[in-house]
Structures are given as C-alpha cells and as structure tokens.
Write a protein that holds these residues in place. Structure first.
Motif, short mmCIF file in Angstrom:
data_model
loop_
_atom_site.label_atom_id
_atom_site.label_comp_id
_atom_site.label_asym_id
_atom_site.label_seq_id
_atom_site.Cartn_x
_atom_site.Cartn_y
_atom_site.Cartn_z
N LEU A 341 -21.24 -10.05 -21.82
CA LEU A 341 -20.90 -11.10 -22.78
C LEU A 341 -19.40 -11.16 -23.01
O LEU A 341 -18.82 -12.26 -23.07
N PHE A 342 -18.77 -10.00 -23.13
CA PHE A 342 -17.32 -9.99 -23.32
C PHE A 342 -16.60 -10.52 -22.09
O PHE A 342 -15.59 -11.24 -22.22
N GLN A 343 -17.09 -10.18 -20.90
CA GLN A 343 -16.47 -10.69 -19.68
C GLN A 343 -16.57 -12.21 -19.62
O GLN A 343 -15.62 -12.89 -19.22
N LEU A 344 -17.71 -12.74 -20.03
CA LEU A 344 -17.89 -14.19 -20.03
C LEU A 344 -17.01 -14.84 -21.09
O LEU A 344 -16.40 -15.90 -20.85
N LEU A 345 -16.91 -14.22 -22.25
CA LEU A 345 -16.02 -14.72 -23.29
C LEU A 345 -14.57 -14.75 -22.80
O LEU A 345 -13.84 -15.72 -23.02
N SER A 346 -14.18 -13.68 -22.12
CA SER A 346 -12.81 -13.59 -21.59
C SER A 346 -12.55 -14.67 -20.55
O SER A 346 -11.45 -15.24 -20.47
N PHE A 347 -13.57 -14.96 -19.75
CA PHE A 347 -13.45 -16.01 -18.72
C PHE A 347 -13.15 -17.36 -19.37
O PHE A 347 -12.24 -18.09 -18.96
N PHE A 348 -13.93 -17.70 -20.41
CA PHE A 348 -13.70 -18.98 -21.10
C PHE A 348 -12.36 -18.98 -21.83
O PHE A 348 -11.68 -20.01 -21.89
N TYR A 349 -11.98 -17.82 -22.38
CA TYR A 349 -10.71 -17.76 -23.10
C TYR A 349 -9.53 -17.97 -22.16
O TYR A 349 -8.54 -18.63 -22.53
N ASN A 350 -9.61 -17.44 -20.95
CA ASN A 350 -8.53 -17.62 -19.98
C ASN A 350 -8.32 -19.09 -19.63
O ASN A 350 -7.24 -19.48 -19.20
N ILE A 351 -9.34 -19.89 -19.84
CA ILE A 351 -9.25 -21.33 -19.54
C ILE A 351 -8.76 -22.12 -20.76
O ILE A 351 -7.85 -22.94 -20.66
N PHE A 352 -9.37 -21.83 -21.93
CA PHE A 352 -9.11 -22.66 -23.12
C PHE A 352 -8.17 -22.01 -24.14
O PHE A 352 -7.75 -22.67 -25.09
N LYS A 353 -7.89 -20.71 -23.98
CA LYS A 353 -6.95 -20.01 -24.86
C LYS A 353 -7.33 -20.08 -26.33
O LYS A 353 -6.49 -20.12 -27.22
N ASN A 354 -8.63 -20.11 -26.59
CA ASN A 354 -9.12 -20.11 -27.97
C ASN A 354 -10.47 -19.39 -27.99
O ASN A 354 -11.41 -19.81 -27.33
N TRP A 355 -10.54 -18.30 -28.76
CA TRP A 355 -11.77 -17.51 -28.78
C TRP A 355 -12.91 -18.26 -29.46
O TRP A 355 -14.09 -18.04 -29.12
N GLY A 356 -12.61 -19.12 -30.43
CA GLY A 356 -13.66 -19.91 -31.07
C GLY A 356 -14.32 -20.86 -30.09
O GLY A 356 -15.56 -20.97 -30.05
N ILE A 357 -13.51 -21.55 -29.30
CA ILE A 357 -14.06 -22.43 -28.27
C ILE A 357 -14.85 -21.62 -27.25
O ILE A 357 -15.90 -22.06 -26.76
N SER A 358 -14.38 -20.42 -26.94
CA SER A 358 -15.09 -19.55 -26.00
C SER A 358 -16.47 -19.19 -26.53
O SER A 358 -17.45 -19.15 -25.78
N ILE A 359 -16.57 -18.93 -27.85
CA ILE A 359 -17.86 -18.61 -28.46
C ILE A 359 -18.79 -19.81 -28.38
O ILE A 359 -19.99 -19.67 -28.09
N ILE A 360 -18.26 -21.00 -28.63
CA ILE A 360 -19.08 -22.22 -28.54
C ILE A 360 -19.60 -22.41 -27.11
O ILE A 360 -20.79 -22.71 -26.89
N LEU A 361 -18.72 -22.19 -26.13
CA LEU A 361 -19.12 -22.39 -24.74
C LEU A 361 -20.13 -21.34 -24.28
O LEU A 361 -21.08 -21.67 -23.55
N ILE A 362 -19.96 -20.09 -24.72
CA ILE A 362 -20.91 -19.06 -24.30
C ILE A 362 -22.27 -19.30 -24.95
O ILE A 362 -23.31 -19.00 -24.37
N THR A 363 -22.25 -19.87 -26.17
CA THR A 363 -23.51 -20.21 -26.83
C THR A 363 -24.24 -21.31 -26.06
O THR A 363 -25.45 -21.23 -25.83
#
Length: 546
Positions: A341-363
């Motif tokens: 889950l953290f690896q996937l969160l990090s993947f989204f964060y590297n793209i959007f540079k926002n952890w909140g958006i990363s949480i929305i996308l992983i959800t």
C-alpha cells in the motif's frame, strides 16, 4: 433469518468498529513479557563499572557538528552525542523549532561509545570518562563538501591513546564512528569496544489525551537483531517486566524506536560480539553492544567502525544499513498489506506530489479491484429482497417447524445461486486494508505534516475542524439510503442513523488521511451502487416479478 441475511453488511461494519476498539484497548490487557538473562562475566563487569547514569563530576564541553540535515552536539567528556536536531523536520506543524531526537537536558536520551582497557582477563577498568581534544568546536559542512570529518583525540595515558572520528555525509542521517586505538607500550593490551543507547522513556509523554485514547499506538521501545532472531522488540510499556538480556552474535544491530523516528546502531566487527539489554533503574533502559576482547600488540594499533542512524524512519535508506534493518519499519501484523500500500501511495505521489490525492487514487484503485465483490454483494441483497414473498410463504407453510424453515430458505437460496454471506465479503476485505492503511498513515514519515487541501495541513493528524468525520457520517447514511433494501423498516433506519453518528464520533481523532480514505470509499460505493442498480437490478426485478 431475514434480518441476519439482509443486514450482514451492516453488522460487518459494526464488527469493524468493534475490532478497532478491541485493538485500542488490547494493549492495556496484553500479557506481560519476561526476558531471560544469560550469564556473561564481561557484560556484568561492564554494567557494574560503566553503564551508569550519574552527573559528570568533571567539567564538560560541547562541540557542534552540522550538515544540511543534522545538527549534533558532542560532549568532549566521553566523546558522546548528547543532542541531535533534525533540520528537515519541525517539532510540530507550525513550530519554528527543529525536531530534537537525542537530548540530555530536556529529556534523557543519549548515546555512549568508546573503548574499555582491560586490566586482566577477567576485569575491566574503572569508570572514568576520557576527555578528548578537537581542533574546532564548531564544524559545519560547507557547500562544496560532500562529507565532514570531526576527529576527537585523547591524551596518551600509560602509553595508550584513543582517537574517535565522526564522519557525516550530505543528505544522510547515518553517522560513521571510527575508533583508532594506539598501543605505544612494550606490552600487549586487551581492549573492548562498546556502544549503547540510553533513555528514560517515562520522561516523554503525550499531551493530547483524547488523541492518544482514540488512536492505535505505534510501537515505541527497543529492538535488536541477531543471528538467531532477525527482529526482536521490547515495548517501553513493559519496562517494569524487563530483566537483562545478553546475546552473542556475528551480525546484527540495536535500535530505539518511536513514531516516525529512530536511533539505530550497526556494529562492524570482524568477529562475534555481544548485544545486551539492561534496565539500569525502574525507568531507565540501556541497549548496547560489546566487542570480543581485542588484543593489540606492542607499538601497533587497532581500527574498528560502526554506523549509527539518527533520524527519520526512511524505509529505503534504513533497509540499506544492514541485514534485517527493514524490519524497523514496524507496520504490525498486517505488514504484508501495508508495505505494498505504501509503495502504491508513493507511486501516485511521485506523479501528483500530493499525499491526499494519492490517498484518493489508491482508494479508487482498491474499489475498482473489488468492484466484482461489491456487485455480487449488492445483487445478492436485491435477490434476497425479491424472494421475500417466497420466504414468507415458507414461513407460513412450516410455521411450527423452525428447523424446516431454515432448511427450506437455504435450499431456495441455493437454487437461485444466492450466497447469503456474500454481503459480508467486501467488509472482510475492507477490514485488513483499512487497518493496514491506518498503520501506513501513522508510521510513514513521508506523511508527517503532509498537507492536502485548504484546512487539512497534516494528513497524519486529526481534522482540526472535524469536517471530514462529519462528512464520513453523512456518507455512511447516504450509502445505506441509496440501497433500497434499507427503506422498509423503521428499526433498521434507526440503527443506520445510530451507526452513522457513532462512526462520526469514532473518526474524530483518526488521522485525516484515513478519514479521507473512508469518505472516498463510501462515495465511490454510492456511485457503484447507482451504476449496478441502473444496469443490473431492473433485470432481476423482471425475472422474479414475472
């Protein structure tokens, strides 16, 4: 029978809340752990003479070593790090102070290291700290430098001198400590190299009682790794039950862990050494290592080194320190879910540079992957509802035989390919994901003080205005109302309102990132329910109403 089958999903969510409550209060009733000591004469001599906490009688002098990420205060009396500030992390969200990990004044948390000259084969010398000399008391990494070395040198005493060198690298929280021991006598000398971490955990308290009560506590305590056990941890909560531990190993490490940060020491000896855990007083704990006896011939020297990490628990960097150091990222018993889950969160964060958006996308990603389960759950519930008139007919036919009623209803569901427990499956899947993501959000240093949007400036802490918990309560109510099965009985609706209010209260002190996950999860569920209702439910109604 009808209530248990139709509402199993709601009881599943209630079970999720119960499970969280159980985990919260489990730590207060968990069994005590006892750690058994092994006899080791060298260790006990060391403890007797050196592992003590007492004010220095001699005058101490501090020097400062600063890089772009670390600021260390080293005491020349003993040559130990007594204060460590992390320059990339603030004490609190809006604070101007840097986060202090090690400190010997505001609280007791320090490191000790050095050499012990043995008088004979069975006895270590008396407790007398070495006073070191240094060329400069202020040492700062320059812009054109990648590394900085600070050399502490002792005066020669009885033909023996010691030099301790601290090596710090730009951008790194790992500090290499080298020991040079010079024997200028005409006799062979025996020395032992040691390093240890000491802390009084009782002095560090949480001042937010409510937040501490309504949050699962991350592990805070001591850990070590040996040949026999890759990861052993001892919680500070069980400090009163700890007795001495002595373990022989050829490779390993010692650490003191807390939420987001840690101090870890990796010895680099060519032979075996001893790792020990010692309770000095009821509220003072020490963990360290002792090298085997090193014989230094006349007019020769001995060099050894170790690495100490003083900083955040950065997963990628920590795992490179030594074997099994990746275990120090303690996600609990759901680590096998938390890590991806953290690896996937990090993947989204590297793209959007926002952890909140990363949480929305992983959800959204998780809900997409479990859509088939959501669909089968919803359709099974609708099918059960449409078959209700047949269920009532069975009850009227066998009104005086409860066992026969149950058998006939189950046979009816079997013939219609309906699994009454299918409504429980999405909740069963959601529970471990929910808990695993919880551990990620409260343990990953990357999310500490990470902003999202507007009023949410720290996803690892609770919503300061409690807007997200309130919206989550409404989303739970809206999700159930969107399911037409729940619009038939007033008691059920009362239960749903109660469940929504309870959920809102329950989420008040949860990390905002976790509440965001649950809110988005509910919103996506509502959208999926409307999609399923539009394209699949009508066909079911036609089938069973004809």
């Amino acid at each position: 029978m009808r209530i248990s089958m139709i509402n199993c999903r709601y009881y599943g969510r209630l079970l999720l809340l119960f499970l969280l409550f159980f985990l919260y209060f489990y730590r207060f009733f968990s069994k005590k752990s006892i750690y058994i000591s092994k006899k080791n004469s060298v260790f006990h001599e060391y403890i007797k003479n050196f592992s003590k906490i007492s004010p220095d009688q001699e005058k101490s002098q501090l020097i400062n070593v600063k890089t772009d990420v670390l600021s260390l205060d080293i005491n020349l009396l003993g040559g130990n790090i007594e204060c460590a500030e992390l320059l990339n992390y603030k004490k609190s969200l809006n604070s101007s102070e840097f986060f202090t990990l090690l400190n010997n004044k505001k609280f007791f948390y320090k490191t000790n290291s050095g050499i012990l000259v043995k008088k004979n084969s069975n006895h270590i010398g008396k407790n007398s700290k070495i006073f070191y000399f240094v060329s400069s008391v202020i040492n700062k990494l320059k812009e054109n430098q990648n590394k900085i070395k600070v050399c502490l040198t002792s005066r020669e005493k009885n033909g023996i001198s010691h030099k301790k060198v601290f090596i710090l690298t730009r951008g790194s929280y790992a500090v290499e400590i080298k020991h040079y021991i010079f024997n200028r006598t005409n006799k062979t000398i025996d020395v032992v190299v040691f390093g240890e971490l000491q802390q009084n955990p009782a002095l560090i308290k949480s001042y937010n009682i409510l937040q501490g009560l309504f949050n699962l506590q991350m592990f805070r305590g001591i850990s070590y790794s040996t040949d026999a056990n890759k990861y052993v941890k001892v919680s500070f909560n069980k400090l009163k039950d700890i007795v001495d531990v002595v373990v022989k190993t050829t490779q390993g490490w010692i650490a003191m862990q807390q939420q987001y940060f840690l101090t870890a020491w990796v010895p680099k000896f060519s032979s075996s050494y001893t790792i020990y855990l010692h309770k000095i007083f009821d509220y003072f704990i020490s963990i360290g290592f002792l090298s085997d006896n090193k014989r230094i011939a006349p007019h020769s020297s001995y060099v050894t080194s170790s690495t100490i990490w003083i900083g955040p628990n950065l997963q990628k960097h920590i795992s490179l320190l030594s074997k099994n150091t990746s275990c120090m990222m303690d996600y609990g018993w759901l680590w096998f879910i938390s890590k991806p889950l953290f690896q996937l969160l990090s993947f989204f964060y590297n793209i959007f540079k926002n952890w909140g958006i990363s949480i929305i996308l992983i959800t959204c990603f998780i809900k997409t992957m479990t859509y088939s389960l959501t669909k089968s759950q919803y359709l099974a519930t609708i099918k059960i509802k449409t078959l209700q008139h047949k269920v009532e007919a069975i009850k009227e036919k066998f009104f005086n035989d409860t066992e026969k009623i149950h058998k006939e209803i189950l046979l009816l569901y079997k013939n219609e390919n309906i699994n009454p427990l299918s409504g429980f499956m999405p909740t069963l899947i959601q529970m471990p994901i929910f808990l695993a993501l919880y551990y990620v959000l409260i343990s990953a240093i990357e999310l500490r003080h990470a902003p999202f949007l507007w009023w949410i400036q720290d996803l690892s802490s609770y919503d300061p205005y409690f807007i997200l918990p309130l919206l989550t309560g409404f989303s739970i109510l809206g999700m159930q109302i969107s399911n037409e099965v729940n619009q038939e009985s007033l008691p059920d609706n009362k239960f749903l309102i109660f469940f929504s209010v309870l959920s809102s209260l329950f989420f008040l002190w949860f990390p905002a990132g976790l509440v965001l996950y649950y809110l988005v999860n509910n919103v996506v569920t509502i959208i999926q329910q409307h999609f399923i209702k539009k394209f699949f439910v009508n066909n079911i109604d036609k089938k069973y109403n004809t």
